[in-house]
Every structure is written in C-alpha cells, then in structure tokens.
Design an enzyme around this catalytic site. Sequence first.
Site, PDB file in Angstrom:
ATOM      1  N   LYS A   1      -6.294 -34.993 -16.462  1.00  0.00           N
ATOM      2  CA  LYS A   1      -7.164 -33.913 -16.938  1.00  0.00           C
ATOM      3  C   LYS A   1      -6.637 -32.549 -16.490  1.00  0.00           C
ATOM      4  O   LYS A   1      -6.554 -31.622 -17.284  1.00  0.00           O
ATOM      5  CB  LYS A   1      -8.596 -34.094 -16.409  1.00  0.00           C
ATOM      6  CG  LYS A   1      -9.250 -35.402 -16.821  1.00  0.00           C
ATOM      7  CD  LYS A   1     -10.719 -35.455 -16.404  1.00  0.00           C
ATOM      8  CE  LYS A   1     -10.950 -35.455 -14.908  1.00  0.00           C
ATOM      9  NZ  LYS A   1     -10.432 -36.630 -14.199  1.00  0.00           N
TER      10      LYS A   1
ATOM     11  N   ARG B   1     -20.085 -35.275 -14.281  1.00  0.00           N
ATOM     12  CA  ARG B   1     -19.686 -36.588 -13.786  1.00  0.00           C
ATOM     13  C   ARG B   1     -20.857 -37.554 -13.722  1.00  0.00           C
ATOM     14  O   ARG B   1     -20.667 -38.722 -13.372  1.00  0.00           O
ATOM     15  CB  ARG B   1     -19.107 -36.446 -12.387  1.00  0.00           C
ATOM     16  CG  ARG B   1     -17.577 -36.411 -12.339  1.00  0.00           C
ATOM     17  CD  ARG B   1     -17.201 -36.182 -10.890  1.00  0.00           C
ATOM     18  NE  ARG B   1     -15.930 -36.686 -10.491  1.00  0.00           N
ATOM     19  CZ  ARG B   1     -14.843 -35.919 -10.350  1.00  0.00           C
ATOM     20  NH1 ARG B   1     -14.855 -34.668 -10.694  1.00  0.00           N
ATOM     21  NH2 ARG B   1     -13.732 -36.445  -9.878  1.00  0.00           N
TER      22      ARG B   1
ATOM     23  N   ARG C   1       0.980 -38.505  -5.753  1.00  0.00           N
ATOM     24  CA  ARG C   1       0.762 -37.081  -6.068  1.00  0.00           C
ATOM     25  C   ARG C   1       0.918 -36.224  -4.801  1.00  0.00           C
ATOM     26  O   ARG C   1       0.409 -36.564  -3.743  1.00  0.00           O
ATOM     27  CB  ARG C   1      -0.651 -36.905  -6.638  1.00  0.00           C
ATOM     28  CG  ARG C   1      -1.035 -35.459  -6.883  1.00  0.00           C
ATOM     29  CD  ARG C   1      -2.189 -35.341  -7.849  1.00  0.00           C
ATOM     30  NE  ARG C   1      -3.470 -35.754  -7.311  1.00  0.00           N
ATOM     31  CZ  ARG C   1      -4.608 -35.714  -8.000  1.00  0.00           C
ATOM     32  NH1 ARG C   1      -4.595 -35.318  -9.269  1.00  0.00           N
ATOM     33  NH2 ARG C   1      -5.736 -36.118  -7.460  1.00  0.00           N
TER      34      ARG C   1
ATOM     35  N   ARG D   1      -3.375 -34.985  -0.954  1.00  0.00           N
ATOM     36  CA  ARG D   1      -4.818 -34.764  -0.838  1.00  0.00           C
ATOM     37  C   ARG D   1      -5.435 -35.876  -0.003  1.00  0.00           C
ATOM     38  O   ARG D   1      -5.069 -37.041  -0.143  1.00  0.00           O
ATOM     39  CB  ARG D   1      -5.455 -34.764  -2.241  1.00  0.00           C
ATOM     40  CG  ARG D   1      -5.389 -33.414  -2.903  1.00  0.00           C
ATOM     41  CD  ARG D   1      -5.844 -33.471  -4.337  1.00  0.00           C
ATOM     42  NE  ARG D   1      -7.104 -34.199  -4.574  1.00  0.00           N
ATOM     43  CZ  ARG D   1      -7.730 -34.217  -5.738  1.00  0.00           C
ATOM     44  NH1 ARG D   1      -7.234 -33.549  -6.769  1.00  0.00           N
ATOM     45  NH2 ARG D   1      -8.850 -34.899  -5.904  1.00  0.00           N
TER      46      ARG D   1
ATOM     47  N   ARG E   1     -12.929 -43.989  -5.695  1.00  0.00           N
ATOM     48  CA  ARG E   1     -13.179 -42.960  -6.717  1.00  0.00           C
ATOM     49  C   ARG E   1     -13.231 -43.606  -8.100  1.00  0.00           C
ATOM     50  O   ARG E   1     -14.022 -43.198  -8.956  1.00  0.00           O
ATOM     51  CB  ARG E   1     -12.088 -41.883  -6.663  1.00  0.00           C
ATOM     52  CG  ARG E   1     -12.235 -40.986  -5.436  1.00  0.00           C
ATOM     53  CD  ARG E   1     -10.973 -40.197  -5.152  1.00  0.00           C
ATOM     54  NE  ARG E   1     -10.671 -39.217  -6.171  1.00  0.00           N
ATOM     55  CZ  ARG E   1      -9.461 -38.683  -6.339  1.00  0.00           C
ATOM     56  NH1 ARG E   1      -8.445 -39.065  -5.581  1.00  0.00           N
ATOM     57  NH2 ARG E   1      -9.262 -37.782  -7.257  1.00  0.00           N
TER      58      ARG E   1
HETATM   59  P1  AMP Z   1     -11.460 -34.073  -8.629  1.00  0.00           P
HETATM   60  O1  AMP Z   1     -10.435 -33.090  -8.171  1.00  0.00           O
HETATM   61  O2  AMP Z   1     -12.118 -33.689  -9.921  1.00  0.00           O
HETATM   62  O3  AMP Z   1     -10.951 -35.493  -8.628  1.00  0.00           O
HETATM   63  O4  AMP Z   1     -12.643 -34.014  -7.541  1.00  0.00           O
HETATM   64  C1  AMP Z   1     -12.426 -34.337  -6.178  1.00  0.00           C
HETATM   65  C2  AMP Z   1     -13.738 -34.677  -5.508  1.00  0.00           C
HETATM   66  O5  AMP Z   1     -14.633 -33.566  -5.565  1.00  0.00           O
HETATM   67  C3  AMP Z   1     -14.525 -35.830  -6.130  1.00  0.00           C
HETATM   68  O6  AMP Z   1     -14.069 -37.099  -5.674  1.00  0.00           O
HETATM   69  C4  AMP Z   1     -15.945 -35.515  -5.661  1.00  0.00           C
HETATM   70  O7  AMP Z   1     -16.111 -35.845  -4.290  1.00  0.00           O
HETATM   71  C5  AMP Z   1     -15.975 -34.002  -5.764  1.00  0.00           C
HETATM   72  N1  AMP Z   1     -16.414 -33.570  -7.120  1.00  0.00           N
HETATM   73  C6  AMP Z   1     -15.678 -32.897  -8.045  1.00  0.00           C
HETATM   74  N2  AMP Z   1     -16.383 -32.683  -9.169  1.00  0.00           N
HETATM   75  C7  AMP Z   1     -17.614 -33.236  -8.952  1.00  0.00           C
HETATM   76  C8  AMP Z   1     -18.790 -33.365  -9.746  1.00  0.00           C
HETATM   77  N3  AMP Z   1     -18.854 -32.888 -11.009  1.00  0.00           N
HETATM   78  N4  AMP Z   1     -19.844 -34.004  -9.197  1.00  0.00           N
HETATM   79  C9  AMP Z   1     -19.818 -34.479  -7.941  1.00  0.00           C
HETATM   80  N5  AMP Z   1     -18.734 -34.418  -7.145  1.00  0.00           N
HETATM   81  C10 AMP Z   1     -17.629 -33.797  -7.642  1.00  0.00           C
END
Ligand code: AMP
Length: 214
Positions: free
Chosen positions: A13, A88, A127, A160, A171
């Site tokens: 994404k 989400r 990554r 990360r 996740r």
């Molecule tokens: P991402 O970079 O989008 O994979 O997000 C990393 C982490 O941030 C996720 O595993 C969640 O802990 C938190 N996070 C990001 N976006 C959301 C969301 N829309 N709702 C809840 N937690 C989020």
Amino acid sequence: MNVVLLGAPGAGKGTQAEKMIEAWGLPHISTGDILRKAVADGTPLGVQAKTYMDAGELVPDLVVIGLVKSRLEEPDAEKGFILDGFPRTGEQAEALDRELASLGRTIDAAISIDVDRDVIVKRLTSRRTCRSCGKIYSLLADPPADPAVCDVCGGELYQRDDDTEATVRNRLAVYDRSTAPLVDYYRSKGVLHVLDGDRPVDEVFADVRRIVEG
Ligand code: AMP
C-alpha cells in the site's frame, strides 16, 4: 479523487501510495506513519500508541478516528486524498463515511491489494527503512549496497519494531479479523477494486492508474 488503499500489512500500500503522490500529487494520509512519528517524538499520543503497535495490535478506534478527522479537514485534502492503513475496522469505516458526508464527499475507490501470506512474511521481515530520509528497502528485492546504510543519503537503516516474524503473524491475524471484512463493506458500496499485488510494482501501478484515471 478520494481513495482508500486496503490490503494486509506488507501488501504494498505504501509503495503504491508513493507512486500515486508522484503521479497526481494527492495528499497521502497514512495512520501508521502519523503514529510512528508520534512515537518517535514521544508525544502523549505516541506513548499511548506504542504498546499496541509493538504488539501488532490496533490502536483504539477513537484515537485513530480523531487523527484522521482533523487531517481530512486540512486544506490540502480538499482536492482528494489517499488513505493508507485507514480504515481498519467497521467502526473506522463508518466514522470515515460520516466525516466525508459532513464535508459533502464520498470515497471514489477502495483499492484492495492482495498478496499471498508467505510472500508478505518474507517481504516484511526483510524490510528496512532509512532513519534519515525514510527510503524503504527490501533486503531481498531491492537491497542497498550495505544492509545497514542508505544508498541515497548514507543514513542508518533500521527494522521496524513490528516487522519481526512473530509480530508480523499477529498483524496478519488482526487484519483477517478486523480489516478484511471492509472488502465487503466497500464492495457493497460499488467502489471496490481488487488487484493482485504479487507482481512488479509498476504492473500493479498500471492497474491503479486505470482505476484513478478511469
Ligand atoms: P501500518 O504502518 O499501517 O502497518 O501501521 C502500523 C501500526 O500502527 C499498526 O499495526 C497499528 O498498531 C497502528 N495503526 C495504523 N493504522 C491504524 C488504524 N487505522 N487503526 C488502528 N491502529 C492503526
């Protein structure tokens, strides 16, 4: 154009969002990026979010919904936006629709990027991100000359905290439970497009371009 990018963590994404910004200059709203910045800056939001993020769990809906609402009200989002990593949950999707309705707008396209699970685990655990300029590398597909140093700016490359294998698996489970149902939500609204993300970045982007440019 108001676009939502759906897809499991590691589906690509963020990579597609970068190409969309390059092509159309739309603001990229990534809740993961906003939350990671809050954690790095040590703000109260960051302190609250970090425990959830490190465990691969979702940050509470109220917190993320508030963040996105205020971001969507900024002037640059008037011409359209790319939402990456939000919504989400069903709760977040409904809150987003309510917020957009109050602004007289709707989602034009929800693009779901599908990738096989084993490919995702390999992608995410390999990554690396540059601490200085933010460039993202794959030690497998796009390796830097030195695995610890950014080719572009010489900054330090790091993994990360949530890209370790155990957290990645959690996740993915969270995605299946909370986020995958949103595919049906957007299908029922007639705006869903499903893409095979297990292809070269530019091939996936050619499909994205067809969707956005019609
Ligand atoms: P991402 O970079 O989008 O994979 O997000 C990393 C982490 O941030 C996720 O595993 C969640 O802990 C938190 N996070 C990001 N976006 C959301 C969301 N829309 N709702 C809840 N937690 C989020």
